[in-house]
Write a protein that holds these residues in place. Structure first.
Motif, mmCIF file in Angstrom:
data_model
loop_
_atom_site.group_PDB
_atom_site.id
_atom_site.type_symbol
_atom_site.label_atom_id
_atom_site.label_comp_id
_atom_site.label_asym_id
_atom_site.label_seq_id
_atom_site.Cartn_x
_atom_site.Cartn_y
_atom_site.Cartn_z
ATOM 1 N N PHE A 128 0.032 -14.795 24.937
ATOM 2 C CA PHE A 128 1.104 -16.303 24.309
ATOM 3 C C PHE A 128 1.853 -16.294 25.446
ATOM 4 O O PHE A 128 2.100 -17.273 25.661
ATOM 5 C CB PHE A 128 1.321 -16.528 22.670
ATOM 6 C CG PHE A 128 0.337 -16.356 21.974
ATOM 7 C CD1 PHE A 128 -0.830 -16.956 22.221
ATOM 8 C CD2 PHE A 128 0.478 -15.256 20.354
ATOM 9 C CE1 PHE A 128 -1.831 -16.726 21.088
ATOM 10 C CE2 PHE A 128 -0.661 -15.396 19.933
ATOM 11 C CZ PHE A 128 -1.258 -15.964 19.905
ATOM 12 N N ILE A 179 1.327 -24.287 21.041
ATOM 13 C CA ILE A 179 0.326 -23.287 21.252
ATOM 14 C C ILE A 179 1.281 -21.630 21.220
ATOM 15 O O ILE A 179 1.142 -21.122 20.179
ATOM 16 C CB ILE A 179 -0.478 -23.219 21.544
ATOM 17 C CG1 ILE A 179 -2.115 -24.736 20.556
ATOM 18 C CG2 ILE A 179 -1.707 -21.971 21.299
ATOM 19 C CD1 ILE A 179 -2.812 -24.781 21.266
ATOM 20 N N MET A 199 2.800 -19.762 18.345
ATOM 21 C CA MET A 199 1.952 -18.609 18.263
ATOM 22 C C MET A 199 2.584 -17.390 18.182
ATOM 23 O O MET A 199 2.895 -16.344 18.211
ATOM 24 C CB MET A 199 0.729 -18.117 18.820
ATOM 25 C CG MET A 199 -0.524 -19.415 18.136
ATOM 26 S SD MET A 199 -0.298 -18.762 16.774
ATOM 27 C CE MET A 199 -1.295 -18.011 16.994
ATOM 28 N N LEU A 244 5.300 -16.918 15.803
ATOM 29 C CA LEU A 244 4.476 -16.354 14.324
ATOM 30 C C LEU A 244 4.212 -14.534 14.987
ATOM 31 O O LEU A 244 4.691 -13.754 13.850
ATOM 32 C CB LEU A 244 3.183 -16.788 13.703
ATOM 33 C CG LEU A 244 3.917 -18.572 13.268
ATOM 34 C CD1 LEU A 244 2.394 -19.678 13.913
ATOM 35 C CD2 LEU A 244 3.995 -18.436 12.291
ATOM 36 N N ALA A 245 3.613 -14.488 15.921
ATOM 37 C CA ALA A 245 2.889 -13.057 16.389
ATOM 38 C C ALA A 245 4.568 -11.768 16.174
ATOM 39 O O ALA A 245 4.362 -10.851 15.902
ATOM 40 C CB ALA A 245 2.555 -13.005 17.452
#
Lengths: 54, 312
Positions: free
Chosen positions: B58, B109, B113, B116-117
């Protein structure tokens, strides 16, 4: 007579579709394994149950 | 209009997957990935391998997205410079709107992401990096100041800090010094290149130090930043992520780099033309090895630590 896609434009369209398909499959797999990893990891700053009971 | 005529003018509207990939500046992305991996691995907190892999992906995606947004904004000057004429937008393979759409979507994105990750700090740092590179550097300062390379270097210096934040959730002296290493390295690296390449930035309206202040001033700037770079590199070796291996590498490489920069500073343009810019080319080549070996040495220290060998 069959209509055949032979022009380079069709190859590029195919490469885009296949590429995007693979990226989406990869993204789904990544989120799946990420979820598994997150669920199985202890939350930060959380002591294991055995230590908490002491 | 037939497919053939569509193809003949280059504006097909049918870009292949590789054309969109090229928008993400893969070569820049490889440096982003390498330094982010080092930032993550040298951090004192271990990260689950899947979380680490996803985070690096990411971060790379965020870097690529900012590359696409850079190409969208700079499409006008990319059409004027030989070096950038073959990029996806000037060559007519991808439209400006597509590049903007891809850049914005991938930025969103990547940031969401990563948050969140890994954690919110990593996500916020990635968002700031994209904002800094696209808005502060590309839109605002690139065409306004000859110090544009310095500003652009700051954007490229964030990845190890983000990697560190993925593991620790914060910022520390180690991650700030890793940022400073890439930040101080960029100007001498790029200006050494500018001294022996005849870029057409002036035609495109981008102020480059070699043009606005002359090559003499550029040589002085290289020397100044090289001293700053050496101080940062040695300071990094004194932190918890440094160690004897890193320090030996840093001392040797910085001695070589200072020697090369002094040599470049002493020379006149006549000297440089006479031997086809030998010293300038040498300094540029050394700068490539310099960054790779510094981060590589940090990785070695981190790898040796579990065996009681790395670190101080």
């Amino acid at each position: 007579m069959d209509i055949r896609a032979e022009h380079e434009i069709h190859q590029r369209r195919l490469s885009r579709n296949v590429g995007l398909g693979l990226v989406l499959v990869g993204f789904v797999a990544l989120v799946y394994f990420l979820t598994i990893a997150k669920v199985n990891s202890p939350a930060p700053n959380t002591l294991p149950a055995a230590e908490q009971s002491q | 209009m037939s497919d053939t005529s569509l193809h003949s003018n280059g504006q097909t509207g049918e870009a292949g997957f590789g054309d969109y990939y090229a928008l993400l500046k893969p070569r820049v992305m490889s440096l982003v990935v390498f330094t982010a991996v080092v930032g993550l691995v040298v951090a004192p907190v271990s990260v689950h391998p899947v979380v680490a892999l996803a985070s690096i992906l990411f971060i790379a995606l965020g870097g690529g997205a900012s590359g696409a947004l850079n190409m969208w904004w700079d499409a006008d000057i990319d059409r004027k410079m030989k070096r950038t004429l073959s990029r996806p937008i000037p060559s007519g393979k991808v439209t400006e709107g597509e590049a903007l759409g891809l850049g914005v979507a991938l930025s969103g994105i990547a940031v969401v992401m990563l948050a969140l990750a890994a954690n919110m700090m990593a996500g916020a740092l990635l968002a700031f990096t994209i904002f800094f590179y696209v808005v502060i550097y590309t839109m605002w300062l690139k065409r306004w100041t000859p110090q544009n390379i310095v500003i652009g270097g700051a954007a490229g210096a964030f990845p190890p800090m983000i990697g560190w934040a993925v593991a620790t959730g914060g910022i520390s002296i180690e991650s700030v010094l890793m940022f400073a290493l890439t930040f101080a390295w960029t100007p001498p690296h790029f200006w050494a290149l500018a001294l022996f390449t005849k870029g057409d930035y002036a035609n495109a309206g981008v102020p480059m130090l070699t043009v606005t202040h002359g090559r003499r001033a550029t040589r002085a700037h290289i020397l100044g930043y090289t001293f700053a770079l050496a101080a940062v590199a040695i300071a990094l070796g004194l932190t918890s992520i440094g160690g004897p291996v890193y320090m030996v590498v840093a001392v040797v490489l910085n001695a070589m780099f200072i020697k090369g920069a002094v040599n470049v500073w002493r020379r006149t343009d006549d000297d440089s033309d006479a031997d086809k810019h030998k010293a300038e080319r040498g300094l540029f080549k050394l700068s490539l090895a310099y960054l790779f070996l510094h981060y590589g040495a940090l990785l070695v220290e981190a790898t040796l630590k579990p065996y009681g060998l790395g670190g101080w």
